[in-house]
Design a protein around this motif. Structure first.
Motif, mmCIF file in Angstrom:
data_model
loop_
_atom_site.group_PDB
_atom_site.id
_atom_site.type_symbol
_atom_site.label_atom_id
_atom_site.label_comp_id
_atom_site.label_asym_id
_atom_site.label_seq_id
_atom_site.Cartn_x
_atom_site.Cartn_y
_atom_site.Cartn_z
ATOM 1 N N VAL A 56 13.627 -9.086 7.694
ATOM 2 C CA VAL A 56 13.080 -8.653 6.402
ATOM 3 C C VAL A 56 14.218 -8.241 5.478
ATOM 4 O O VAL A 56 14.261 -8.615 4.297
ATOM 5 N N GLU A 57 15.175 -7.464 6.019
ATOM 6 C CA GLU A 57 16.290 -6.995 5.209
ATOM 7 C C GLU A 57 17.133 -8.155 4.677
ATOM 8 O O GLU A 57 17.678 -8.085 3.575
ATOM 9 N N LEU A 58 17.238 -9.220 5.478
ATOM 10 C CA LEU A 58 18.054 -10.367 5.075
ATOM 11 C C LEU A 58 17.301 -11.335 4.168
ATOM 12 O O LEU A 58 17.885 -12.304 3.676
ATOM 13 N N GLY A 59 15.997 -11.138 4.005
ATOM 14 C CA GLY A 59 15.215 -12.028 3.151
ATOM 15 C C GLY A 59 15.674 -11.936 1.706
ATOM 16 O O GLY A 59 16.288 -10.963 1.264
ATOM 17 N N GLY A 60 15.381 -12.977 0.930
ATOM 18 C CA GLY A 60 15.764 -12.993 -0.474
ATOM 19 C C GLY A 60 14.993 -11.955 -1.269
ATOM 20 O O GLY A 60 13.976 -11.416 -0.823
ATOM 21 N N GLN A 61 15.472 -11.660 -2.484
ATOM 22 C CA GLN A 61 14.811 -10.665 -3.323
ATOM 23 C C GLN A 61 13.373 -11.063 -3.620
ATOM 24 O O GLN A 61 12.477 -10.216 -3.634
ATOM 25 N N GLY A 62 13.165 -12.359 -3.855
ATOM 26 C CA GLY A 62 11.808 -12.815 -4.138
ATOM 27 C C GLY A 62 10.887 -12.613 -2.962
ATOM 28 O O GLY A 62 9.724 -12.192 -3.120
ATOM 29 N N GLU A 63 11.370 -12.902 -1.748
ATOM 30 C CA GLU A 63 10.547 -12.713 -0.550
ATOM 31 C C GLU A 63 10.222 -11.238 -0.342
ATOM 32 O O GLU A 63 9.102 -10.882 0.026
ATOM 33 N N ARG A 64 11.210 -10.355 -0.570
ATOM 34 C CA ARG A 64 10.952 -8.921 -0.397
ATOM 35 C C ARG A 64 9.948 -8.420 -1.437
ATOM 36 O O ARG A 64 9.076 -7.588 -1.131
ATOM 37 N N LEU A 65 10.080 -8.910 -2.668
ATOM 38 C CA LEU A 65 9.128 -8.510 -3.709
ATOM 39 C C LEU A 65 7.722 -8.948 -3.326
ATOM 40 O O LEU A 65 6.754 -8.175 -3.443
ATOM 41 N N LEU A 66 7.580 -10.186 -2.845
ATOM 42 C CA LEU A 66 6.276 -10.688 -2.435
ATOM 43 C C LEU A 66 5.742 -9.890 -1.249
ATOM 44 O O LEU A 66 4.541 -9.568 -1.186
ATOM 45 N N LEU A 67 6.613 -9.543 -0.297
ATOM 46 C CA LEU A 67 6.188 -8.755 0.856
ATOM 47 C C LEU A 67 5.691 -7.384 0.428
ATOM 48 O O LEU A 67 4.644 -6.912 0.904
ATOM 49 N N ASP A 68 6.411 -6.730 -0.490
ATOM 50 C CA ASP A 68 5.973 -5.405 -0.971
ATOM 51 C C ASP A 68 4.607 -5.495 -1.640
ATOM 52 O O ASP A 68 3.732 -4.637 -1.425
ATOM 53 N N GLU A 69 4.414 -6.541 -2.479
ATOM 54 C CA GLU A 69 3.123 -6.708 -3.147
ATOM 55 C C GLU A 69 2.008 -6.952 -2.125
ATOM 56 O O GLU A 69 0.898 -6.433 -2.260
ATOM 57 N N TYR A 70 2.315 -7.753 -1.119
ATOM 58 C CA TYR A 70 1.321 -8.072 -0.077
ATOM 59 C C TYR A 70 0.929 -6.822 0.702
ATOM 60 O O TYR A 70 -0.266 -6.576 0.948
ATOM 61 N N LEU A 71 1.915 -6.014 1.093
ATOM 62 C CA LEU A 71 1.611 -4.807 1.866
ATOM 63 C C LEU A 71 0.757 -3.843 1.060
ATOM 64 O O LEU A 71 -0.196 -3.246 1.585
ATOM 65 N N GLY A 72 1.079 -3.700 -0.237
ATOM 66 C CA GLY A 72 0.266 -2.822 -1.064
ATOM 67 C C GLY A 72 -1.153 -3.336 -1.233
ATOM 68 O O GLY A 72 -2.124 -2.583 -1.120
ATOM 69 N N ALA A 73 -1.296 -4.649 -1.478
ATOM 70 C CA ALA A 73 -2.619 -5.236 -1.678
ATOM 71 C C ALA A 73 -3.445 -5.208 -0.397
ATOM 72 O O ALA A 73 -4.662 -4.988 -0.436
ATOM 73 N N SER A 74 -2.811 -5.440 0.754
ATOM 74 C CA SER A 74 -3.568 -5.463 2.007
ATOM 75 C C SER A 74 -4.101 -4.080 2.362
ATOM 76 O O SER A 74 -5.145 -3.966 3.016
ATOM 77 N N ARG A 75 -3.413 -3.038 1.913
ATOM 78 C CA ARG A 75 -3.935 -1.683 2.166
ATOM 79 C C ARG A 75 -5.124 -1.375 1.264
ATOM 80 O O ARG A 75 -6.037 -0.639 1.650
ATOM 81 N N ARG A 76 -5.108 -1.955 0.042
ATOM 82 C CA ARG A 76 -6.175 -1.656 -0.907
ATOM 83 C C ARG A 76 -7.378 -2.580 -0.767
ATOM 84 O O ARG A 76 -8.503 -2.203 -1.084
ATOM 85 N N SER A 77 -7.164 -3.817 -0.303
ATOM 86 C CA SER A 77 -8.232 -4.813 -0.291
ATOM 87 C C SER A 77 -9.066 -4.706 0.974
ATOM 88 O O SER A 77 -8.536 -4.601 2.076
ATOM 89 N N GLY A 78 -10.367 -4.769 0.802
ATOM 90 C CA GLY A 78 -11.253 -4.738 1.967
ATOM 91 C C GLY A 78 -11.664 -6.118 2.437
ATOM 92 O O GLY A 78 -12.230 -6.266 3.509
ATOM 93 N N SER A 79 -11.409 -7.142 1.595
ATOM 94 C CA SER A 79 -11.863 -8.486 1.941
ATOM 95 C C SER A 79 -10.742 -9.409 2.363
ATOM 96 O O SER A 79 -10.963 -10.585 2.601
ATOM 97 N N GLY A 80 -9.515 -8.896 2.416
ATOM 98 C CA GLY A 80 -8.412 -9.716 2.881
ATOM 99 C C GLY A 80 -7.578 -10.240 1.736
ATOM 100 O O GLY A 80 -8.027 -10.352 0.591
ATOM 101 N N VAL A 81 -6.345 -10.590 2.065
ATOM 102 C CA VAL A 81 -5.417 -11.078 1.047
ATOM 103 C C VAL A 81 -4.440 -12.036 1.714
ATOM 104 O O VAL A 81 -4.106 -11.909 2.891
ATOM 105 N N LEU A 82 -3.997 -13.016 0.932
ATOM 106 C CA LEU A 82 -3.006 -13.989 1.369
ATOM 107 C C LEU A 82 -1.810 -13.909 0.437
ATOM 108 O O LEU A 82 -1.967 -13.888 -0.783
ATOM 109 N N ALA A 83 -0.604 -13.834 1.017
ATOM 110 C CA ALA A 83 0.635 -13.951 0.241
ATOM 111 C C ALA A 83 1.232 -15.316 0.532
ATOM 112 O O ALA A 83 1.377 -15.691 1.699
ATOM 113 N N ILE A 84 1.574 -16.034 -0.514
ATOM 114 C CA ILE A 84 2.048 -17.404 -0.324
ATOM 115 C C ILE A 84 3.177 -17.720 -1.290
ATOM 116 O O ILE A 84 3.195 -17.253 -2.435
ATOM 117 N N SER A 85 4.157 -18.479 -0.805
ATOM 118 C CA SER A 85 5.202 -19.071 -1.630
ATOM 119 C C SER A 85 5.637 -20.346 -0.921
ATOM 120 O O SER A 85 4.983 -20.785 0.034
#
Length: 590
Positions: free
Chosen positions: A202-231
């Protein structure tokens, strides 16, 4: 108790190696038996360790960089103990090995468990690296559970390493020790180490991947119906959404997301799921500045969608490339024989795709059937032939399709009996034989006496127009996390190769090139040295020697072609002609 277990394993393995049916073998676990079956089917040497080797392993990959200090740390933690930590890539190629004891190091060297060597299961049989990759999960192998006798002194605990962004397997960490020193604590140790490696990824991932991961983790905690992160390189889905959408194609889905979003920050788009239904996804762009680095997708609604009727087109088989007339004709004929359950023999050079053509026909016409695959043995005696015919007859009576590889090894009377068996059984499964011939060889004469229809599968050199599609299919089948393309210059070069081993040789080359580079495009510069890299054609060994002599002469003459020609005893016209012929550039000698 340990002695009883070892004796049971030895008896089970000996029974397997002497022709016993794997279903009748008692003692080993289902996982070990499945691995033994794969090892025997793949022709692994049970007595010795023979494997492939690549000189320059890729220690600059994200996996190696993330795991290097972790592997060193494990070695320090167990210093003075007969324990080693071994890191391998997603193909089972050993990258790193750390051990504090010289005796253990020497034993590992003797069985080729060393950087550069492959410990894939199809090379060395059941082991803690290759079997972990095959099982797609943690795997323990102790003592006599190893398929190869040479490995039975060891115990191995392997855990796969997943890319946190794409969730694909990128390698294996294996802890190995002597079989009599096996300890469950080692399994816990390797799991903890893998968790650290994955966090480093994770630490070695690109800035874009880390940004997407942060958004995914936040959304997955808030969403009750599931979420997909894709690039283009990331696919992360919560369990809730995974259950809804099933298995869908990553590349196609990302293309759909990009088209739907365009320059917008939100959109909706339909997604056809693996069960034929359609779900509407709400899309939210994840951008870094103006760059679209990925997207989050949320299910909006799901509606039934009846699957479209399947109408096979003559010659068009799933996941099989057939574009040229000769291959289209072969595919059409094999498909017809499969649909009518008529026996057929596929004839061709090694590696042309005979077995792949059979499997593609089965997928189209017998998708629910489990194919029985048997290989004719060399110099088969009467007992071998009888056993093969009994096995084939049993499978055919059960309605199972049967593929017999290396039909050229069977005598005419055996072929007669097999074909007679297939034709005599009402509602029998389908019988297909693959027959290997060398380039220019006539068709096996024994086939002419059986009346079995034959289909000639053309060699790759006669259908190079299919090569772009073949390369795309082979790249998609390669394990790993990347979506890789081939440049037009490299494809042109590949189409000029003779490919004596046909599609199998192309597959081996692509795998070798992927191991040597981390990029998302393969170019001529990525070709192995033996291919001449930038050269438009592959030189023969004699031409390589001649080219090398000319380069050396030019270097000694500081680039002066007349001086180099004199030292070689050839005319200036000849050296200019050979420089053009062998594509010698100034960079080669200056």
């Amino acid at each position: 108790m340990a002695d009883d277990w070892a004796a049971t394993m030895l008896r089970a393995r000996e029974r397997l190696l002497t022709g016993g049916r794997i279903e009748e073998i008692e003692g080993p676990s289902a996982e070990i038996l499945a691995s033994w079956r794969r090892s025997t089917d793949g022709g692994v040497d049970a007595r010795d360790v023979t494997t492939s080797y690549v000189e320059n392993v890729n220690l600059a990959s994200r996996l190696a960089r993330a795991a290097g200090s972790v592997v060193d740390g494990v070695a320090e933690d167990v210093a003075g103990s007969p324990v080693a930590a071994v890191l391998a890539d997603s193909r089972g190629r050993v990258l790193l090995r750390r051990s504090g004891l010289g005796e253990l190091e020497r034993r590992f060297d003797s069985v080729l468990l060393a950087p550069g060597f492959s410990y894939a299961e199809h090379h060395v049989g059941t082991n803690g690296i290759g079997s972990t990759l095959e099982a797609r999960g943690a795997y323990a192998v102790c003592g006599h559970e190893h398929f190869s006798e040479r490995l039975q002194d060891f115990a191995c605990f392997g855990v796969p390493v997943r890319d946190p962004f794409s969730h694909r397997f990128v390698g294996v960490l294996n802890i190995a020790t002597w079989a009599d020193r096996a300890n469950p604590a080692l399994a816990a140790l390797v799991r903890q180490a893998v968790a650290v490696i994955e966090s480093r990824l994770v630490e070695l991932g690109g800035q874009g991947e880390r940004l997407l991961l942060d958004e995914y983790l936040g959304a997955s905690r808030r969403s009750g119906s599931g979420v997909l992160a894709i690039s283009d390189s990331v696919w992360m889905s919560t369990p809730e959404l995974t259950r809804v959408i099933g298995s869908v194609e990553h590349g196609d889905t990302w293309t759909m997301v990009q088209d739907a979003l365009g320059r917008s920050d939100a959109a909706e788009a339909p997604l056809t799921m693996s069960d034929g239904r359609e779900t509407m996804l709400r899309l939210r762009a994840v951008r870094r500045g103006n760059e679209l680095v990925g997207a989050l997708a949320f299910p909006a609604s799901t509606t039934p969608r009846p699957p479209a009727p399947r109408r096979p087109v003559a010659g068009m088989l799933p996941r099989f490339v057939a574009g040229t007339p000769s291959m289209l004709d072969a595919a059409r004929r094999v498909s017809k024989h499969c649909a009518h359950r008529d026996p057929v023999a596929l004839i061709g050079e090694p590696g042309v795709g005979k077995a792949a053509l059979v499997q593609a026909a089965l997928q189209l016409h017998a998708a629910g059937k489990i194919a029985v695959v048997r290989e004719a043995v060399r110099n088969a005696g009467p007992d071998d032939v009888d056993r093969l015919i009994i096995d084939v007859g049993t499978a055919l009576r059960a309605g199972s399709p049967v593929m017999i590889k290396h039909g050229e090894r069977l005598p005419a009377d055996a072929l007669d009996r097999l074909c007679g068996e297939a034709r005599a059984i009402a509602d029998a499964g389908w019988l297909a034989l693959t027959v290997r011939v060398a380039a220019g060889d006539p068709i096996t004469p024994e086939l002419g006496t059986t009346g079995i229809p034959t289909v000639l599968v053309p060699p790759l050199r006669e259908r190079t127009e299919d090569l772009p599609a073949i390369v795309a299919v082979l790249l998609a089948r390669q394990p790993g996390t990347r979506s890789v393309a081939v440049t037009g210059q490299l494809m042109t070069r590949l189409q000029h190769e003779p490919w004596p081993r046909n599609v199998a040789e192309v597959n081996d080359l692509l795998a070798e090139m992927l191991r040597a580079t981390d990029g998302d495009k393969l170019d001529i510069s990525d070709l192995p040295t033996r291919f001449g890299r930038g050269l438009r054609r592959r030189l023969t060994p004699m031409e390589w020697l001649e080219r090398g002599a000319i380069v050396q002469a030019l270097r000694a003459a500081e680039g002066r072609k007349d001086v180099a020609a004199t030292s070689l005893g050839i005319s200036r016209a000849s050296i200019y002609r050979k420089i053009r012929l062998f594509e010698i550039a100034p960079d080669d000698y200056i």
